[in-house]
Design an enzyme around this catalytic site. Structure first.
Site, PDB file in Angstrom:
ATOM      1  N   ILE A  14      17.637  17.189  21.694  1.00 11.05           N
ATOM      2  CA  ILE A  14      18.854  16.786  22.411  1.00 11.05           C
ATOM      3  C   ILE A  14      20.048  17.600  21.907  1.00 11.05           C
ATOM      4  O   ILE A  14      20.203  17.812  20.709  1.00 11.05           O
ATOM      5  CB  ILE A  14      19.134  15.292  22.136  1.00 11.05           C
ATOM      6  CG1 ILE A  14      17.968  14.439  22.624  1.00 11.05           C
ATOM      7  CG2 ILE A  14      20.445  14.836  22.776  1.00 11.05           C
ATOM      8  CD1 ILE A  14      17.900  13.083  21.972  1.00 11.05           C
ATOM      9  N   CYS A  15      20.895  18.041  22.845  1.00 14.68           N
ATOM     10  CA  CYS A  15      22.179  18.640  22.434  1.00 14.68           C
ATOM     11  C   CYS A  15      23.214  18.216  23.470  1.00 14.68           C
ATOM     12  O   CYS A  15      23.048  17.191  24.119  1.00 14.68           O
ATOM     13  CB  CYS A  15      22.059  20.153  22.307  1.00 14.68           C
ATOM     14  SG  CYS A  15      21.757  20.975  23.868  1.00 14.68           S
ATOM     15  N   SER A  16      24.299  18.964  23.643  1.00 17.01           N
ATOM     16  CA  SER A  16      25.309  18.498  24.590  1.00 17.01           C
ATOM     17  C   SER A  16      24.969  18.855  26.040  1.00 17.01           C
ATOM     18  O   SER A  16      25.202  18.059  26.940  1.00 17.01           O
ATOM     19  CB  SER A  16      26.687  19.021  24.210  1.00 17.01           C
ATOM     20  OG  SER A  16      26.659  20.417  24.147  1.00 17.01           O
ATOM     21  N   MET A  71      23.405  15.493  26.357  1.00 15.78           N
ATOM     22  CA  MET A  71      24.149  14.225  26.333  1.00 15.78           C
ATOM     23  C   MET A  71      25.017  14.076  27.576  1.00 15.78           C
ATOM     24  O   MET A  71      25.301  12.969  28.021  1.00 15.78           O
ATOM     25  CB  MET A  71      25.050  14.157  25.087  1.00 15.78           C
ATOM     26  CG  MET A  71      24.307  14.034  23.788  1.00 15.78           C
ATOM     27  SD  MET A  71      23.236  12.579  23.727  1.00 15.78           S
ATOM     28  CE  MET A  71      24.425  11.277  23.457  1.00 15.78           C
TER      29      MET A  71
END
Ligand code: FE2
Length: 467
Positions: free
Chosen positions: A171-173, A199
């Site tokens: 997961i990242c932005s 996200m």
């Protein structure tokens, strides 16, 4: 640049001698999953922009080998990377030249926000690996996620923190660093799945649950899972009113149709500051009547909801009650005197923050009036549905968030005299939601917005309550 091209024997030699390699397979995910070189990762990009974002994050100190079906696309990309100073190569004639065995994937290479939500809802044993920087992670995360920044994943220490026997979701932005994380993990022999859109997309998952079903009345609570925003569909006799819808609006149509309801009215409890209201868009989409508080300014055409009036929905009359404090124009909508939609005036765990419009003291005074003389006067077991819940707040019952006058009386803030309440509430400074002044302008209708701009504008946790 002659050494950009390598042949199958050279690649096999490197693999056998455990030379650190990043093997990136540029084919479609389905072809990759059917069979790929062991230790390679899928690098299929949804856009040129994503390709550039991902490639710029590749480590410069490692040998990179690009692979495709026949060596065409991989050759162009490897040459481009080499020009930018990467130690990049491609497999001559692609997978056609690879005679050794291929391995199948046991999991998808990327997954959508909704698919991740479904696996979490079904309590699947998933390791959520957030590869953003610690500052970003501290600000806003998926509960249960573990933070190992991307740069650390390429080191021994970082990789040691990853379990070997669980499904890993990176997961990242925005889904770029998380894709590079799948490359780093593949190099270590671990399969993983990248959360598409990161996200920013996770924030847009809407989950619907039936809160009340009684005779002809149905109340559906819709939670924006990543942010804790709550909105509600009130249905009666085939007709529905949606209160405080968030993006993406099309989901409300889907949720309503499932219950045989047609959305005929859309309304906001107040002008929201922490998330983009989808009221205008949903009303347009469904040709429903759009209502806003008569005590607030909007620059789009709408009907005004006045204190004391009733709005008909199916066989029900929804009473409008002015409940200022969080904002001057906040309205509460009451059904059968036992169900109330209060916006950000009262929450399960707290009360609304009165300071978003720079008149904290005046608003705190009004909030005290509203809480004690209006909301707490509803029957003790009346269900009061808020528009948010804070981080880590558990549902009240069966997955539904609500409070009651009886429960709200337990909040210590509601035990204070008016003077002490105002002093206390004004002193409780909470950081403002990110982009809040821009969000207000969008919700007023003074700045137009495209649906694809919403996730970034809403990034971050909701901050409408006093904490
Ligand atoms: Fe609010």
């Amino acid at each position: 640049m002659s050494n950009v091209e390598i042949n199958a024997e050279e690649l096999e030699y490197d693999i056998q001698n455990k030379i650190p390699l990043l093997i990136l397979d540029l084919r479609d995910a389905s072809n990759f999953m059917k069979g790929h070189i062991e230790g390679s990762a899928n690098a299929k990009f949804s856009s040129e922009q994503q390709k550039q974002a991902v490639m710029s994050r590749l480590p410069r100190d490692q040998k990179i080998v690009l692979i495709d079906e026949n060596g065409t696309e991989s050759s162009q990309n490897a040459n481009m990377l080499a020009r930018f100073g990467f130690n990049a190569h491609y497999l001559k004639e692609g997978l056609k030249s690879w005679k050794k065995h291929l391995v199948k994937s046991s999991q998808e290479t990327a997954l959508s926000n909704e698919n991740l939500w479904n696996s979490l809802k079904n309590n699947e044993d998933v390791f959520l690996l957030d590869v953003r920087e610690p500052m970003e992670f501290a600000e806003f995360k998926i509960p249960g996620a573990v933070n190992v920044p991307l740069s650390e994943l390429f080191t021994e220490k970082g990789a040691d923190q990853i379990p070997k026997n669980k499904k890993i979701v990176t997961i990242c932005s925005h889904g770029n660093r998380s894709m590079v994380a799948t490359f780093a993990l593949a190099q270590k022999g671990l399969e993983s799945t990248s959360l598409e859109g990161g996200m920013s997309r996770w924030n847009q998952v809407l989950n619907a649950q039936t809160a009340v079903k009684q005779d002809d009345l149905i109340i559906i609570q819709v939670e924006k899972v990543g942010k804790g925003c709550l909105s509600h569909i009130v249905g009666s006799n085939g007709e529905a009113m949606v209160i405080d819808p968030t993006y993406p609006p099309a989901k409300y149509v889907e949720f309503a149709e499932k219950e045989g309801l047609k959305i005929t009215k859309v309304i906001d409890t107040h002008q929201h500051a922490d998330h983009v209201s989808a009221a205008k868009e949903l009303a347009k989409m469904t040709s429903a009547e759009l209502y806003f508080s008569a005590r607030e300014e909007y620059s789009v055409e709408h009907k005004k909801a006045h204190d004391g009036e009733s709005i008909p929905v199916g066989n029900k009359q929804i009473r409008v009650m002015h409940t200022p404090g969080h904002t001057a124009g906040s309205m509460t909508y009451v059904v059968d005197e036992v169900y109330a939609f209060v916006g950000d005036t009262l929450f399960v765990e707290s009360i609304g923050r009165p300071d978003l419009r720079d008149k904290a003291e005046e608003f705190a005074f009004e909030l005290h009036e509203t809480l004690h003389n209006k909301l707490l006067n509803l029957p003790p077991d009346a269900k009061i549905f808020p528009t948010h819940h804070g981080e880590g707040v558990q549902p009240t019952e069966n997955g539904i968030f609500y409070t009651t006058p009886k429960m709200a009386k337990q909040l210590s803030l509601l035990d204070l005299s008016k003077e002490d309440f105002v002093k206390k509430v004004v002193s409780m400074a909470t950081p403002r939601p990110m982009n809040y002044s821009m969000v207000i302008k969008v919700n007023k209708g003074t700045i137009p917005i495209m649906e694809e701009q919403v996730p970034d504008l809403e990034m971050g946790p909701n901050r409408c309550s006093v904490q």
